[in-house]
Design a protein around this motif. Sequence first.
Motif, PDB file in Angstrom:
ATOM      1  N   SER A 134      36.119  51.188  35.146  1.00  0.00           N
ATOM      2  CA  SER A 134      37.072  50.931  34.090  1.00  0.00           C
ATOM      3  C   SER A 134      36.567  51.470  32.774  1.00  0.00           C
ATOM      4  O   SER A 134      35.506  52.045  32.694  1.00  0.00           O
ATOM      5  CB  SER A 134      37.288  49.439  33.988  1.00  0.00           C
ATOM      6  N   THR A 139      27.230  42.423  32.636  1.00  0.00           N
ATOM      7  CA  THR A 139      28.249  41.539  33.187  1.00  0.00           C
ATOM      8  C   THR A 139      28.503  40.316  32.315  1.00  0.00           C
ATOM      9  O   THR A 139      27.641  39.872  31.564  1.00  0.00           O
ATOM     10  CB  THR A 139      27.852  41.083  34.601  1.00  0.00           C
ATOM     11  N   TRP A 148      30.208  45.380  42.897  1.00  0.00           N
ATOM     12  CA  TRP A 148      30.410  44.074  42.262  1.00  0.00           C
ATOM     13  C   TRP A 148      29.468  43.040  42.878  1.00  0.00           C
ATOM     14  O   TRP A 148      28.826  42.268  42.158  1.00  0.00           O
ATOM     15  CB  TRP A 148      31.873  43.647  42.423  1.00  0.00           C
ATOM     16  N   TRP A 150      37.235  36.056  35.959  1.00  0.00           N
ATOM     17  CA  TRP A 150      36.797  37.253  36.678  1.00  0.00           C
ATOM     18  C   TRP A 150      35.370  37.553  36.244  1.00  0.00           C
ATOM     19  O   TRP A 150      35.146  37.977  35.112  1.00  0.00           O
ATOM     20  CB  TRP A 150      37.707  38.433  36.363  1.00  0.00           C
ATOM     21  N   THR A 182      32.854  39.899  35.650  1.00  0.00           N
ATOM     22  CA  THR A 182      33.101  41.338  35.580  1.00  0.00           C
ATOM     23  C   THR A 182      32.149  42.013  34.617  1.00  0.00           C
ATOM     24  O   THR A 182      31.264  41.388  34.030  1.00  0.00           O
ATOM     25  CB  THR A 182      34.570  41.606  35.184  1.00  0.00           C
ATOM     26  N   SER A 183      32.360  43.296  34.444  1.00  0.00           N
ATOM     27  CA  SER A 183      31.532  44.123  33.593  1.00  0.00           C
ATOM     28  C   SER A 183      32.065  44.129  32.166  1.00  0.00           C
ATOM     29  O   SER A 183      33.187  43.685  31.893  1.00  0.00           O
ATOM     30  CB  SER A 183      31.521  45.539  34.157  1.00  0.00           C
ATOM     31  N   GLY A 227      35.346  45.560  32.121  1.00  0.00           N
ATOM     32  CA  GLY A 227      36.396  44.912  32.900  1.00  0.00           C
ATOM     33  C   GLY A 227      37.649  44.564  32.115  1.00  0.00           C
ATOM     34  O   GLY A 227      38.768  44.839  32.563  1.00  0.00           O
TER      35      GLY A 227
END
Length: 466
Positions: free
Chosen positions: A10, A173, A222, A293, A295-296, A299
């Motif tokens: 992303s 993250t 992930w 979520w 996520t990064s 994200g």
Amino acid sequence: MTTRIERLRSGHRRLRLRVVSGASVALMVGTLMTVSPIMSATSSAAAGYSTNTTSYCKSGATPVTFWAWVPGIYRAVDVFNQTHPSICVDYVTKVGGSGEYIPLLDALKANSGAPDVAEIEYDVLPSFEVLHYTTNLVPYGANKYKSDFVNWAWSEVAQGSAVYAMPDDGGSTGLLYNAVLFKKYGITLPTTWAQYASDAVALHKANPKVFLGDFAAGDGQWVLSLMQQAGAWPFVWNGGSKVTIDFTGPKQQAFANYWQTLVSEGAVDHANDPFTSSSPFFEGLNSGTYLTWPTSAWGPSYFASYVTSKSAGDWIQGTFPQWTAGANADGNWGGSTYPVFSQSKHPAQAAEFAEWLTASPTAWNLLVTPPSLLFPTYKPELAAPAMSSLTIPMLVKGTSLFGAPAKSAPGIPTITWPPFMTYYLNSTTAWASKFFAGKQTIPQYFQLLQSNMVSYAKAQGFSVTT
């Protein structure tokens, strides 16, 4: 021949396509004994096109060709060409992932047509190193930038005393969460994974149609980012013929058992992978089915394209829960490097460009802004005001896109990638299918990973420690 297309990234990883055939996998894994032929890059997806960056070049400047896929990166190339009149960088836009890797490997194998510099993800870089396609940048001054980067990023481009690429962006993250629904259900941002688990159980009990999160077992990167934060990294490779693979050790199994318990209790969903079934997963976030979520840093900017009025302005990018209260451990999901290739006729000039692109405030002041939105591993930029002030409309007004990940980025532990990540990534979706169907637990899934990865590594000539 089967082809797999998956969306994996992303921000600048939007529409990351990994198109891999059986033949190209054989080369990407970087076998030590035998390298199979790779497919020719004849599809339109692999095509690139040059921008007008060379319009700033001076007559007689040394030519350097650069391949990448970061949106808006041509802005930095323009500035470099204007400020470095003795070098002329020609930027060629590629489709991310194998849209670049396959023609690049074709050119390197043929010893003709490769760029001087190209964007290579951290996890893929060892596959180029093991084939001796990357140039040691130490003779060109790379080591003077070592202290400018977070430790984990520098360690992933270095092998012993050599440096085979310049690190660029990363994906520290964090926990993206719906602040409005957290308030509705009386949940606070969990500071530990134990709290996350208890919140997940209580939330699902209060509303069986709602989950705190979803375990995306088929997204191998992930899963690895979460394992990294948990201190359960399964690979060790230091550039030779020996590799460690461990998905079944105590830390790895504790990680698997934690998530399996939540799945078995119904407290965490296990139905959707964000980047193999993106619409159902992101609609689940948007509709309130999923409240978080993990996520990064990139994200939220990816999810932003799916957000509607249902949840626009409701989200906050928070820090990750910790396995030990008070710790500051983190994982990394994504990011790229810029190596100079052994085929380059102008390695000194190519190295000068790669070093400027990744280790200059001028370049970073552009690349953290839209449309690039790169999350830096360059410490001066991590400390810059832009890291706490940058926001996007889907977030709660006044909250930062990169603030929380920037604080936790230094806590990412150093790891090493094996030189056969393409095989791993192209296998995890198939291996996880039984898990999604409820016919396999996460510990069993890890057992399968262990068995298959060990067999594959040995078949490629590696000596494997488990």
